[in-house]
Design a protein around this motif. Structure first.
Motif, mmCIF file in Angstrom:
data_model
loop_
_atom_site.group_PDB
_atom_site.id
_atom_site.type_symbol
_atom_site.label_atom_id
_atom_site.label_comp_id
_atom_site.label_asym_id
_atom_site.label_seq_id
_atom_site.Cartn_x
_atom_site.Cartn_y
_atom_site.Cartn_z
ATOM 1 N N VAL A 1 -6.436 0.165 -5.136
ATOM 2 C CA VAL A 1 -6.262 -0.582 -3.885
ATOM 3 C C VAL A 1 -5.646 0.324 -2.824
ATOM 4 C CG1 VAL A 1 -5.042 -2.498 -2.764
ATOM 5 C CG2 VAL A 1 -5.986 -2.793 -5.066
ATOM 6 N N ARG A 2 -6.158 0.191 -1.597
ATOM 7 C CA ARG A 2 -5.555 0.904 -0.466
ATOM 8 C C ARG A 2 -5.284 -0.099 0.655
ATOM 9 N NH1 ARG A 2 -8.763 5.721 0.905
ATOM 10 N NH2 ARG A 2 -10.231 4.300 1.914
ATOM 11 N N LEU A 3 -4.050 -0.112 1.136
ATOM 12 C CA LEU A 3 -3.658 -0.983 2.249
ATOM 13 C C LEU A 3 -3.397 -0.133 3.478
ATOM 14 C CD1 LEU A 3 -1.004 -3.279 0.474
ATOM 15 C CD2 LEU A 3 -3.480 -3.643 0.635
ATOM 16 N N THR A 4 -3.831 -0.626 4.627
ATOM 17 C CA THR A 4 -3.549 0.037 5.897
ATOM 18 C C THR A 4 -2.959 -0.972 6.862
ATOM 19 O OG1 THR A 4 -5.409 1.569 5.584
ATOM 20 C CG2 THR A 4 -4.478 1.389 7.802
ATOM 21 N N HIS A 5 -1.732 -0.703 7.306
ATOM 22 C CA HIS A 5 -1.091 -1.566 8.294
ATOM 23 C C HIS A 5 -1.486 -1.058 9.676
ATOM 24 C CE1 HIS A 5 2.491 -3.110 10.672
ATOM 25 N NE2 HIS A 5 1.985 -4.200 10.128
ATOM 26 N N THR A 6 -2.372 -1.770 10.337
ATOM 27 C CA THR A 6 -2.992 -1.300 11.571
ATOM 28 C C THR A 6 -1.988 -0.987 12.683
ATOM 29 O OG1 THR A 6 -4.963 -2.597 11.021
ATOM 30 C CG2 THR A 6 -4.773 -1.802 13.281
ATOM 31 N N PRO A 7 -0.990 -1.834 12.954
ATOM 32 C CA PRO A 7 -0.076 -1.542 14.065
ATOM 33 C C PRO A 7 0.706 -0.239 13.911
ATOM 34 C CG PRO A 7 0.086 -3.844 13.439
ATOM 35 C CD PRO A 7 -0.732 -3.171 12.384
ATOM 36 N N THR A 8 1.071 0.113 12.685
ATOM 37 C CA THR A 8 1.885 1.310 12.465
ATOM 38 C C THR A 8 1.102 2.482 11.893
ATOM 39 O OG1 THR A 8 2.508 0.582 10.231
ATOM 40 C CG2 THR A 8 3.949 -0.088 12.064
ATOM 41 N N GLY A 9 -0.095 2.209 11.333
ATOM 42 C CA GLY A 9 -0.866 3.262 10.696
ATOM 43 C C GLY A 9 -0.380 3.610 9.301
ATOM 44 N N ILE A 10 0.585 2.860 8.772
ATOM 45 C CA ILE A 10 1.102 3.116 7.422
ATOM 46 C C ILE A 10 0.026 2.789 6.392
ATOM 47 C CG2 ILE A 10 2.774 2.362 5.673
ATOM 48 C CD1 ILE A 10 4.786 1.938 7.912
ATOM 49 N N THR A 11 -0.217 3.730 5.472
ATOM 50 C CA THR A 11 -1.230 3.556 4.433
ATOM 51 C C THR A 11 -0.582 3.655 3.057
ATOM 52 O OG1 THR A 11 -2.954 4.530 5.830
ATOM 53 C CG2 THR A 11 -3.391 4.449 3.478
ATOM 54 N N VAL A 12 -0.955 2.747 2.173
ATOM 55 C CA VAL A 12 -0.441 2.748 0.803
ATOM 56 C C VAL A 12 -1.624 2.676 -0.159
ATOM 57 C CG1 VAL A 12 0.985 1.581 -0.910
ATOM 58 C CG2 VAL A 12 1.671 1.557 1.495
ATOM 59 N N SER A 13 -1.692 3.606 -1.083
ATOM 60 C CA SER A 13 -2.740 3.593 -2.113
ATOM 61 C C SER A 13 -2.083 3.445 -3.479
ATOM 62 C CB SER A 13 -3.558 4.888 -2.069
ATOM 63 O OG SER A 13 -4.213 5.028 -0.825
ATOM 64 N N MET A 14 -2.693 2.649 -4.339
ATOM 65 C CA MET A 14 -2.129 2.403 -5.662
ATOM 66 C C MET A 14 -3.257 2.281 -6.674
ATOM 67 S SD MET A 14 0.964 2.145 -6.913
ATOM 68 C CE MET A 14 1.820 1.798 -5.369
ATOM 69 N N GLN A 15 -3.146 3.037 -7.786
ATOM 70 C CA GLN A 15 -4.175 2.971 -8.815
ATOM 71 C C GLN A 15 -3.618 3.115 -10.229
ATOM 72 O OE1 GLN A 15 -6.863 6.314 -8.122
ATOM 73 N NE2 GLN A 15 -5.668 7.574 -9.537
ATOM 74 N N ASP A 16 -2.292 3.185 -10.355
ATOM 75 C CA ASP A 16 -1.696 3.452 -11.664
ATOM 76 C C ASP A 16 -1.718 2.255 -12.607
ATOM 77 O OD1 ASP A 16 -1.176 5.805 -10.385
ATOM 78 O OD2 ASP A 16 0.847 6.033 -11.207
ATOM 79 N N GLU A 17 -1.776 1.032 -12.052
ATOM 80 C CA GLU A 17 -1.806 -0.160 -12.903
ATOM 81 C C GLU A 17 -3.223 -0.391 -13.431
ATOM 82 O OE1 GLU A 17 0.795 -1.595 -13.782
ATOM 83 O OE2 GLU A 17 2.326 -1.054 -12.313
ATOM 84 N N ARG A 18 -3.330 -1.269 -14.438
ATOM 85 C CA ARG A 18 -4.616 -1.471 -15.105
ATOM 86 C C ARG A 18 -5.580 -2.372 -14.324
ATOM 87 N NH1 ARG A 18 -4.993 0.060 -20.398
ATOM 88 N NH2 ARG A 18 -3.084 0.851 -21.371
ATOM 89 N N SER A 19 -5.031 -3.304 -13.571
ATOM 90 C CA SER A 19 -5.897 -4.262 -12.882
ATOM 91 C C SER A 19 -5.752 -4.149 -11.375
ATOM 92 C CB SER A 19 -5.568 -5.693 -13.318
ATOM 93 O OG SER A 19 -4.314 -6.099 -12.792
#
Length: 341
Positions: free
Chosen positions: A223-241
């Motif tokens: 999963v990758r999240l992007t917070h549009t107003p700030t440009g903050i991006t978070v990617s996560m793939q370590d969990e199983r689901s």
């Protein structure tokens, strides 16, 4: 079940505990000193010696209360005193040696957290072929963890001879540490609160990738999240689901957005801006770990610990955290006095 009023009252009583304890200790010391004074004139030399030693100890206790304990209680309670913490560590200059040092630092924080009763969990990491880590996110669950560890934000520099260095030449490597505030509801995936609105968050799903870029599973769990107003991006793939990765990604997003909010609030408070912003400058080299000299030095307060092993085992961390907290309290008090003049 306790009502909100009961919870608020219990929290207020807990906040008053340091004041009550300090005043009780002061009162006991004063009373003991009054009882000791007549004994210093006792005919028995042994009794006079014991009384003199007790007098010295008690006057030191009272002096410490006047110079340190009572002034520290005048510092306003922190608005973040109940928050947990997320530690983001990223290897900087130094290549594989920086990645190995990141792993060393990660172990330091895990050991320290365990020593004070906090729970830890590595929620994301990227390992290297040399056995180190390019980056990692450590969750620390414990009341007051953020306030205690926020001074660790900044660039940590290590000077040592790598195990693979045949000529014995000392290398310098760095790891950047960012300490983020983590609230109890940080794992919530509901938006529309003071931190963000869901319509401002772009959610993307994809297949998780391994170190070489290849897909490691056939489902779109990353999963990758992007917070549009700030440009903050978070990617996560370590969990199983996908659901677990999404939950963790929102946890990190909330922590980063809360950090932005706290930094903005600090900048708006002139009385604390100078010291807090300077202490939390993440581009600043804050600490050096010199293996040849068996030394750890914090450059912000000029404190050195001549026992690197103790620090790496987690025992020496508290010395630095206590000194940094005292330094912050002194600066807050100085600013408060300056504002009143």
């Amino acid at each position: 079940m306790s009502s909100e009023e009961d919870i608020a009252r219990a929290r207020q009583l807990k906040e008053l505990e340091p004041l009550h304890e300090a005043w009780s200790n002061w009162t006991r010391a004063r009373q003991s000193l009054e009882e000791t004074l007549p004994l210093m004139q006792d005919p028995d030399p042994t009794m006079r010696t014991l009384a003199s030693e007790e007098f010295t100890s008690l006057t030191h206790t009272l002096s410490t209360h006047i110079s340190t304990t009572f002034p520290s209680l005048l510092v306003p309670p922190s608005s973040t005193r109940d928050l947990h913490a997320l530690l983001e560590l990223k290897a900087g200059v130094g290549g594989s040696e920086a990645a190995l040092f990141l792993l060393d630092l990660l172990r330091v924080y895990v050991r320290y957290a365990g020593s004070v009763g906090w729970r830890t969990s590595i929620i994301q990491s990227s390992e290297t072929e040399s056995g180190g880590m390019r980056d990692a996110i450590l969750e620390i669950k414990g009341e007051g963890a953020y306030d205690a560890l926020r001074w660790e934000s900044g660039v940590h520099r290590v000077q040592r001879v790598p195990a693979t260095e045949s000529s014995g030449r000392t290398h310098t490597s760095t790891v950047a540490v960012i300490v983020l505030p983590l609230s109890e509801d940080a794992e919530s995936m509901n938006g529309n609160d003071e931190l963000f609105k869901m319509e401002d968050v772009k959610v993307e799903v994809m297949r998780a990738r391994g170190a070489g870029g290849q897909h490691v599973n056939k489902t779109e769990s990353a999963v990758r999240l992007t917070h549009t107003p700030t440009g903050i991006t978070v990617s996560m793939q370590d969990e199983r689901s996908q659901h677990q990765n999404k939950r963790r990604a929102f946890q990190v997003l909330r922590a980063r957005l809360m950090d932005v909010k706290l930094s903005r609030d600090i900048a708006n408070r002139r009385a604390t801006r100078r010291n807090l912003v300077r202490t939390a400058d993440r581009s600043e080299k804050i600490r050096t770990y010199n293996y040849a000299q068996d030394r750890v030095t914090d450059h912000r307060i000029g404190l050195s610990l001549m026992n690197l092993t103790s620090f790496l085992e987690g025992d020496g961390v508290q010395d630095f955290l206590d000194a940094l907290r005292r330094n912050w309290q002194e600066e807050v008090m100085e600013d408060a006095v300056g504002e009143s003049e």
